[in-house]
Design a protein around this motif. Structure first.
Motif, mmCIF file in Angstrom:
data_model
loop_
_atom_site.group_PDB
_atom_site.id
_atom_site.type_symbol
_atom_site.label_atom_id
_atom_site.label_comp_id
_atom_site.label_asym_id
_atom_site.label_seq_id
_atom_site.Cartn_x
_atom_site.Cartn_y
_atom_site.Cartn_z
ATOM 1 N N ILE A 78 111.329 28.320 24.998
ATOM 2 C CA ILE A 78 110.708 28.587 26.305
ATOM 3 C C ILE A 78 109.211 28.838 26.146
ATOM 4 O O ILE A 78 108.385 28.257 26.856
ATOM 5 C CB ILE A 78 111.398 29.791 26.980
ATOM 6 N N VAL A 79 108.858 29.711 25.214
ATOM 7 C CA VAL A 79 107.444 30.045 25.013
ATOM 8 C C VAL A 79 106.659 28.820 24.561
ATOM 9 O O VAL A 79 105.555 28.542 25.049
ATOM 10 C CB VAL A 79 107.298 31.188 23.985
ATOM 11 N N ALA A 80 107.233 28.070 23.633
ATOM 12 C CA ALA A 80 106.532 26.885 23.127
ATOM 13 C C ALA A 80 106.284 25.880 24.246
ATOM 14 O O ALA A 80 105.194 25.295 24.339
ATOM 15 C CB ALA A 80 107.349 26.240 22.014
ATOM 16 N N TYR A 81 107.278 25.675 25.102
ATOM 17 C CA TYR A 81 107.098 24.719 26.203
ATOM 18 C C TYR A 81 106.060 25.215 27.198
ATOM 19 O O TYR A 81 105.201 24.447 27.654
ATOM 20 C CB TYR A 81 108.419 24.479 26.911
ATOM 21 N N ARG A 82 106.112 26.499 27.534
ATOM 22 C CA ARG A 82 105.175 27.035 28.526
ATOM 23 C C ARG A 82 103.733 27.010 28.038
ATOM 24 O O ARG A 82 102.811 26.966 28.862
ATOM 25 C CB ARG A 82 105.597 28.466 28.910
ATOM 26 N N LEU A 83 103.535 27.027 26.739
ATOM 27 C CA LEU A 83 102.179 26.963 26.189
ATOM 28 C C LEU A 83 101.780 25.556 25.763
ATOM 29 O O LEU A 83 100.637 25.334 25.346
ATOM 30 C CB LEU A 83 102.060 27.902 24.989
ATOM 31 N N SER A 84 102.705 24.640 25.885
ATOM 32 C CA SER A 84 102.450 23.292 25.387
ATOM 33 C C SER A 84 101.644 22.464 26.383
ATOM 34 O O SER A 84 101.597 22.763 27.574
ATOM 35 C CB SER A 84 103.782 22.582 25.125
ATOM 36 N N PRO A 85 101.027 21.383 25.923
ATOM 37 C CA PRO A 85 100.304 20.485 26.827
ATOM 38 C C PRO A 85 101.229 19.662 27.716
ATOM 39 O O PRO A 85 100.764 18.968 28.611
ATOM 40 C CB PRO A 85 99.516 19.577 25.866
ATOM 41 N N HIS A 87 103.644 21.041 29.595
ATOM 42 C CA HIS A 87 104.043 21.819 30.772
ATOM 43 C C HIS A 87 103.304 21.298 31.998
ATOM 44 O O HIS A 87 102.138 20.892 31.911
ATOM 45 C CB HIS A 87 103.730 23.306 30.565
ATOM 46 N N THR A 88 103.970 21.295 33.152
ATOM 47 C CA THR A 88 103.376 20.723 34.368
ATOM 48 C C THR A 88 102.116 21.447 34.825
ATOM 49 O O THR A 88 101.295 20.868 35.539
ATOM 50 C CB THR A 88 104.403 20.730 35.512
ATOM 51 N N LEU A 89 101.950 22.707 34.430
ATOM 52 C CA LEU A 89 100.758 23.464 34.818
ATOM 53 C C LEU A 89 99.820 23.691 33.625
ATOM 54 O O LEU A 89 98.962 24.579 33.676
ATOM 55 C CB LEU A 89 101.147 24.818 35.423
ATOM 56 N N ALA A 90 99.975 22.895 32.595
ATOM 57 C CA ALA A 90 99.194 23.101 31.368
ATOM 58 C C ALA A 90 97.696 22.987 31.595
ATOM 59 O O ALA A 90 96.909 23.616 30.888
ATOM 60 C CB ALA A 90 99.636 22.094 30.297
ATOM 61 N N PRO A 133 104.462 31.492 34.611
ATOM 62 C CA PRO A 133 104.834 30.247 33.927
ATOM 63 C C PRO A 133 104.806 29.033 34.855
ATOM 64 O O PRO A 133 104.411 27.945 34.444
ATOM 65 C CB PRO A 133 106.258 30.548 33.437
ATOM 66 N N ASN A 134 105.210 29.223 36.109
ATOM 67 C CA ASN A 134 105.244 28.119 37.070
ATOM 68 C C ASN A 134 104.574 28.508 38.386
ATOM 69 O O ASN A 134 105.006 28.084 39.460
ATOM 70 C CB ASN A 134 106.692 27.693 37.335
ATOM 71 N N GLU A 135 103.508 29.287 38.307
ATOM 72 C CA GLU A 135 102.914 29.842 39.528
ATOM 73 C C GLU A 135 101.392 29.804 39.459
ATOM 74 O O GLU A 135 100.800 30.118 38.431
ATOM 75 C CB GLU A 135 103.389 31.281 39.723
ATOM 76 N N LEU A 136 100.776 29.426 40.585
ATOM 77 C CA LEU A 136 99.326 29.385 40.699
ATOM 78 C C LEU A 136 98.851 30.354 41.775
ATOM 79 O O LEU A 136 99.485 30.507 42.831
ATOM 80 C CB LEU A 136 98.850 27.980 41.080
ATOM 81 N N GLY A 432 108.507 21.965 41.630
ATOM 82 C CA GLY A 432 109.048 23.025 40.795
ATOM 83 C C GLY A 432 108.083 24.166 40.557
ATOM 84 O O GLY A 432 108.420 25.120 39.846
ATOM 85 N N SER A 433 106.900 24.085 41.158
ATOM 86 C CA SER A 433 105.880 25.132 40.973
ATOM 87 C C SER A 433 105.670 25.918 42.263
ATOM 88 O O SER A 433 105.904 25.408 43.360
ATOM 89 C CB SER A 433 104.552 24.513 40.531
ATOM 90 N N SER A 434 105.219 27.140 42.120
ATOM 91 C CA SER A 434 104.913 28.003 43.263
ATOM 92 C C SER A 434 103.414 28.260 43.333
ATOM 93 O O SER A 434 102.707 28.125 42.326
ATOM 94 C CB SER A 434 105.656 29.344 43.144
ATOM 95 N N ALA A 435 102.966 28.645 44.523
ATOM 96 C CA ALA A 435 101.537 28.948 44.697
ATOM 97 C C ALA A 435 101.374 29.930 45.841
ATOM 98 O O ALA A 435 102.232 30.042 46.724
ATOM 99 C CB ALA A 435 100.746 27.672 44.973
#
Length: 558
Positions: A78-85, A87-90, A133-136, A432-435
């Protein structure tokens, strides 16, 4: 003796692979279902322990090896994906811990200063900041319409953690389905129509007079925040369920106001981590104040339905007791929405009024101008049609709402999977993202309101002809004047905006006129004006500190 199906290495690799698979499942479906969570996070690794059992001394030993490996693999993935390039919000900047886990923002919210935290993040990172992780968090005024407007995004999972999952009916504010929201919203629109508001005036006058009489009877220093809060609560209780509270008359003897406020710190944490909120609501010893208030709302709805009301309250319009509408709400829907209306309606109005009198007491010139405009009403101080034409009073209210909007951090929206994402100004919000747009931040942005962005200047809201007469004196160079009204969203906007906006203005104008007509107010000597902002707590609704004032009668009663 148990025969090994797999070697020790293969068994452990199966555990690692299963941890990665569970991450893929959650990443695809983002389920908050507790049963599914128990199966995937506990049941499945326990079953996998059987594969490793032949290589250990017993089942407990196998479990003590498999569970930590499974959970470590899942967490690392999970952590690796969220910090990876990938990720949809990378591409969006933000604090490292915010990108890794929603818990970081949840714990920060407990301090009640998240509105300031978001402002600091935007000062550092720019208009689009990844705060989860998925929020702006977005401070670009160009994003307001596409996010909140008529074709805006749906309500997000933020609301799932604030309401018990077993409740058969979600409140209006939490509905994601736009068709269902429109159906449920229609009776509320009827309840806040011009004709309906006219019918509420007698009640508002009664409660306003009660507040003025109470304040005029006080000797020495009075906490305006407390009595304004009681006033706002009593009115919303009257309008939602035909009465049931008299905090102005008896104080918070039954703990209603305390019960409402006490649950907000838990609520904001659970809304930041919705799946945890769903779990907490299942536990009998957690979120007691929230549960108790919902029980109270159900009781009041039952009493109102049984006993009726001598006036046409909001309940009257919601269940369409006149039989004039095409839509009516069920008792369960009214109970759910009515309880929320008491919280939302009383907090927003009490916050706006408390902030208003704070600014007014800190601004002698503004105080005199409001009072002079009230005095011009003469015997028509209760005439709401004239209230609406009081330009300086309205300007002062709007400036208050700009500097301290009732919902400081704004309303959350989610672009659910399958919708394809959307453009928010010049940036893209993936599915899949929130804002959300932090109202406090965007309304204090010098690109939207300038000069003197952080200062209380009602003059910026005056009609253009009046404002231009004051520009050299108040704002300096008129060429530097910026007033982006589209960035003024204290009641949100679009189909999910605050249904009670016009009621709030009606209440505020009425009680301000009556107070300014009959009373003189001044801050307690020695009160440090900076304390007010320090005491403000953002738990989605706003908690305020005391506003100590000396109140003296100005003239005879109405």
């Amino acid at each position: 003796m148990v025969t090994a199906l797999l070697s020790s290495t293969d068994a452990l690799l199966s555990v690692v692979g299963s941890g990665l698979a569970v991450h893929l499942i959650y990443n695809k479906f983002e389920s908050c279902d507790m049963t599914l969570g128990a199966i995937l996070l506990l049941g499945w690794p326990l079953a996998l322990s059987c594969l490793y059992l032949p290589h250990t001394t017993g089942f407990v030993s196998a479990v003590s090896t498999v569970l930590p490996l499974f959970w470590t693999t899942l967490a690392t993935s999970i952590v690796a994906y969220r910090l990876s390039p990938w990720h949809t919000l990378a591409s969006y900047p933000g604090p490292l811990l915010c990108k890794i886990t929603q818990f970081y923002g949840a714990f920060r919210s407990l301090g009640g200063k998240q509105h300031l935290y978001y402002q600091q993040l935007h000062d550092k990172y720019g208009d689009f900041v990844r705060v989860g992780p998925n929020e702006l968090s977005i401070s670009d005024a160009n994003a307001i319409e596409p996010l909140y407007g008529s074709n805006g995004a749906a309500k997000g999972q933020f609301w799932d953690g604030r309401f018990p999952p077993k409740d058969p009916v979600k409140p209006l504010i939490a509905l994601r389905d736009k068709t269902e929201h429109t159906r449920r919203r229609r009776p509320w629109t009827r309840g806040f129509s011009t004709n309906a508001l006219k019918g509420y005036e007698e009640l508002i006058v009664k409660r306003s007079r009660q507040l003025v009489d109470l304040l005029s009877s006080k000797k020495g220093v009075t906490n305006l925040t407390e009595y304004i809060s009681y006033f706002a609560y009593d009115i919303m209780s009257d309008l939602a369920f035909g009465g049931g509270s008299d905090l102005l008359g008896h104080g918070d003897a039954t703990g209603l106001w305390h019960m409402m406020e006490a649950g907000q710190q838990n609520a904001i944490f659970m809304s930041r981590v919705p799946w945890l909120g769903i779990l907490f609501f299942r536990l009998p010893f957690v979120a007691g104040e929230i549960k108790a208030f919902r029980v109270y709302a159900r009781e009041r709805a039952g009493i109102r339905k049984k006993e009726g009301s001598r006036y046409k309250d909001i309940f009257h319009h919601l269940v369409d007791e006149d039989g004039v509408g095409s839509e009516r709400l069920t008792t369960a829907e009214v109970t759910s929405d009515g309880g929320l209306a008491i919280i939302a309606g009383s907090d927003t109005t009490s916050s706006a009024l408390s902030h208003f009198f704070y600014f007014l007491l800190c601004s002698p010139n503004a105080y005199k101008r409001v009072q002079a405009e009230v005095d011009e009403l003469g015997d028509d101080v209760l005439d709401t049609s004239k209230h609406a034409r009081m330009t300086y009073l309205t300007a002062a209210i709007n400036e208050t709402l700009r500097l301290f909007p009732p919902i400081l951090s704004g309303s959350h929206r989610t672009e659910y999977k399958g919708n394809g994402g959307r453009m928010l100004g010049s940036h893209y919000l993936p599915e899949g993202s929130s804002a959300f747009i932090p109202t406090y931040t965007i309304q204090r942005d010098p690109r939207n309101f300038s000069p003197a962005t952080d200062s209380f200047y009602p003059e910026r809201w005056l009609p253009e002809a009046q404002r231009r007469e004051l520009e050299p004196k108040v704002f300096g160079n008129p060429l530097e004047y910026i007033h982006n009204a589209s960035a003024f969203i204290p009641f949100s906007m679009g189909p999910s905006n605050c249904a009670g906006k016009n009621l709030a203005y009606l209440e505020m104008r009425m009680v301000i006129c009556m107070i300014m007509h009959q009373l003189d107010l001044k801050l307690e000597e020695g009160y440090e004006k900076g304390r007010w902002a320090e005491d403000v707590k953002d738990y989605f609704i706003t908690l305020k500190g005391p506003l100590p004032a000396v109140v003296t009668p100005r003239r005879g009663g109405l």
